[in-house]
Design an enzyme around this catalytic site. Structure first.
Site, mmCIF file in Angstrom:
data_model
loop_
_atom_site.group_PDB
_atom_site.id
_atom_site.type_symbol
_atom_site.label_atom_id
_atom_site.label_comp_id
_atom_site.label_asym_id
_atom_site.label_seq_id
_atom_site.Cartn_x
_atom_site.Cartn_y
_atom_site.Cartn_z
ATOM 1 N N LYS A 37 8.797 -2.585 9.605
ATOM 2 C CA LYS A 37 9.396 -2.940 8.334
ATOM 3 C C LYS A 37 10.890 -2.611 8.354
ATOM 4 O O LYS A 37 11.722 -3.435 8.039
ATOM 5 C CB LYS A 37 8.715 -2.184 7.178
ATOM 6 C CG LYS A 37 7.194 -2.308 7.163
ATOM 7 C CD LYS A 37 6.723 -3.693 6.768
ATOM 8 C CE LYS A 37 5.279 -3.970 7.173
ATOM 9 N NZ LYS A 37 4.259 -3.268 6.426
ATOM 10 N N ASP B 199 2.324 7.364 3.371
ATOM 11 C CA ASP B 199 2.644 6.164 4.145
ATOM 12 C C ASP B 199 4.024 5.700 3.667
ATOM 13 O O ASP B 199 4.192 5.309 2.513
ATOM 14 C CB ASP B 199 1.581 5.099 3.861
ATOM 15 C CG ASP B 199 1.887 3.741 4.497
ATOM 16 O OD1 ASP B 199 2.943 3.582 5.123
ATOM 17 O OD2 ASP B 199 1.034 2.836 4.345
ATOM 18 N N TRP C 241 -2.161 -1.372 0.212
ATOM 19 C CA TRP C 241 -2.154 -0.500 1.385
ATOM 20 C C TRP C 241 -2.782 0.845 1.063
ATOM 21 O O TRP C 241 -3.515 1.411 1.884
ATOM 22 C CB TRP C 241 -0.747 -0.345 1.947
ATOM 23 C CG TRP C 241 -0.204 -1.638 2.473
ATOM 24 C CD1 TRP C 241 0.914 -2.298 2.036
ATOM 25 C CD2 TRP C 241 -0.744 -2.445 3.527
ATOM 26 N NE1 TRP C 241 1.082 -3.458 2.756
ATOM 27 C CE2 TRP C 241 0.081 -3.575 3.665
ATOM 28 C CE3 TRP C 241 -1.856 -2.317 4.370
ATOM 29 C CZ2 TRP C 241 -0.166 -4.573 4.612
ATOM 30 C CZ3 TRP C 241 -2.102 -3.314 5.307
ATOM 31 C CH2 TRP C 241 -1.261 -4.421 5.420
HETATM 32 C C1 PLP Z 1 2.806 -3.258 6.483
HETATM 33 C C2 PLP Z 1 2.232 -2.031 5.896
HETATM 34 C C3 PLP Z 1 1.066 -1.451 6.409
HETATM 35 C C4 PLP Z 1 0.280 -2.063 7.553
HETATM 36 O O1 PLP Z 1 0.962 -1.904 8.717
HETATM 37 P P1 PLP Z 1 0.341 -2.320 10.140
HETATM 38 O O2 PLP Z 1 1.338 -1.719 11.074
HETATM 39 O O3 PLP Z 1 0.287 -3.808 10.156
HETATM 40 O O4 PLP Z 1 -0.996 -1.704 10.251
HETATM 41 C C5 PLP Z 1 0.624 -0.269 5.849
HETATM 42 N N1 PLP Z 1 1.280 0.300 4.828
HETATM 43 C C6 PLP Z 1 2.400 -0.231 4.311
HETATM 44 C C7 PLP Z 1 3.092 0.449 3.190
HETATM 45 C C8 PLP Z 1 2.912 -1.414 4.826
HETATM 46 O O5 PLP Z 1 4.022 -1.942 4.303
#
Ligand code: PLP
Length: 361
Positions: free
Chosen positions: A195, A171, A101
């Protein structure tokens, strides 16, 4: 009604109480005679829902007044572009690559300016967090970017990087609200909610006010400008209204559980059950260095691909679903977010013990 223990990395489990409440309100929200799904986002009822959601999140995370909370769409992945579009005033940003990511965010930023990878743990399949105490931070860097909890690899920063005064952007998709966050240490904290918070379709961006300006990169779409959304209080266009409503219920649920400090204790207790088992097992092994282990995503392997596959299959038959690991790590991954009850982890470990006894070489 039989519910499974869902160990998916996301979308993931939600608290049963929240789902039940939403079900009870499905046809008639609070005497309105309509579902929140059918409701105008300009109605006073909906305004109350989004205002309460923001207020409860601010309360949970102790978000200072000089930060805005934005409920947006496009997932965490659209932020990979919005962050450089809005923040790259000097055209330079530093990225720490701790997994897929972070790497995707870094690659996206390269479209907009000079994105520099100042550290990486790619050499050991992202199984650790690099030492970030004295990195070669660019003098002109507009920000330093991290992925705080690495969903795929199961690592988490236990201390934030020394950014040498530069704005930290994080993030937190897979550790959002799993423990207290010290918001003041960041310029931007953001995450997709699927998540650890709510249904897919909402991304929450918490951003310091001075970073919200009209001075964005040329050609930045209106919908990608933080200022547009901040000025309209997340109602510039139709927001992901139902998703925000569920997030709001999860915020209330978290407050009822005792808030983020209580969640941290609970998550530590839960993760310890699984890690303690992995540390003494002769069959299953964790893949991450101990000091960087995530409380949320726990990857593990047997070392034998066929045995891994058999385990995933037998586990699913017992109601422990989505344990297959990411293809780049192999093996298994148990995601044990806030809504996974401790009982789910205990039962998984009991099943792993049994499996180990039955399949011992
Ligand atoms: C799942 C995830 C993403 C991607 O998320 P989307 O909402 O599908 O774009 C980005 N960063 C992390 C840390 C993730 O776990």
């Amino acid at each position: 009604m039989e519910r499974v223990y869902n160990f998916s990395a996301g979308p993931a489990m939600l608290p049963v109480e929240v789902l039940e409440e939403a079900a009870a309100e499905m046809l008639n929200y609070n005497g309105t005679g309509e579902s929140v799904m059918e409701m105008s986002h300009r109605s006073k009822e909906y305004q109350q829902i989004i205002d309460d959601a923001e207020a409860d999140l601010r309360d949970l995370m102790k978000i200072p007044d000089n930060y805005k909370v934005l409920f947006l769409q496009g997932g965490a992945s659209l932020q990979f572009a919005m962050i450089p579009q809005n923040l790259m005033k000097n055209g330079v940003a530093d990225y720490i690559i701790t997994g897929q990511w972070a790497k995707k965010a870094y690659q996206e930023a390269q479209k907009y300016g000079k994105a520099v990878a100042i550290a990486s743990s790619a050499d050991k399949t992202f199984s650790y967090i690099p030492d970030c105490s004295d990195l070669p931070i660019d003098e002109d860097a507009d920000y330093v970017y991290i992925c705080e909890n690495n969903t795929i690899y199961g690592t988490k920063y236990k201390t934030l990087p020394n950014t040498k005064g530069k704005t930290l952007v994080a993030d937190v998709s897979s550790c959002f609200l799993s423990e207290p966050h010290d918001v003041e240490k960041y310029g931007v904290i953001y995450g997709g909610v699927q998540k650890n918070i709510g249904p897919a379709g909402v991304v929450i961006v918490i951003i310091r006010e001075d970073l919200i300006t009209e001075d964005v990169l040329p050609g930045t779409p209106t919908m990608c400008q933080y200022k547009i959304h901040a000025d309209a209080k997340s109602l510039y266009n139709t927001p992901p209204a139902y998703g925000i409503y569920i997030c709001g219920k999860v915020f209330k649920w978290l407050k009822k559980q005792g808030g983020l400090a209580a969640m941290k204790e609970r998550n530590e207790r839960k993760a310890k059950i699984l890690y303690d088992f992995l540390d003494q097992s002769s069959m299953f092994h964790g893949t991450v260095v101990k000091e960087d282990r995530s409380l949320m995503n726990v990857p593990f392997v047997t070392g034998d691909k066929d045995l891994d596959a058999l385990f995933v299959k037998e586990a699913a038959a017992q109601g422990f679903i989505n344990l297959k690991g990411h293809r780049t790590v192999g093996g298994m991954r148990a995601s044990i977010y806030n809504a996974m009850p401790q009982e789910g982890v205990e039962k998984l470990v009991a099943f792993m013990k049994k499996f180990e006894e039955e399949h011992q070489a």
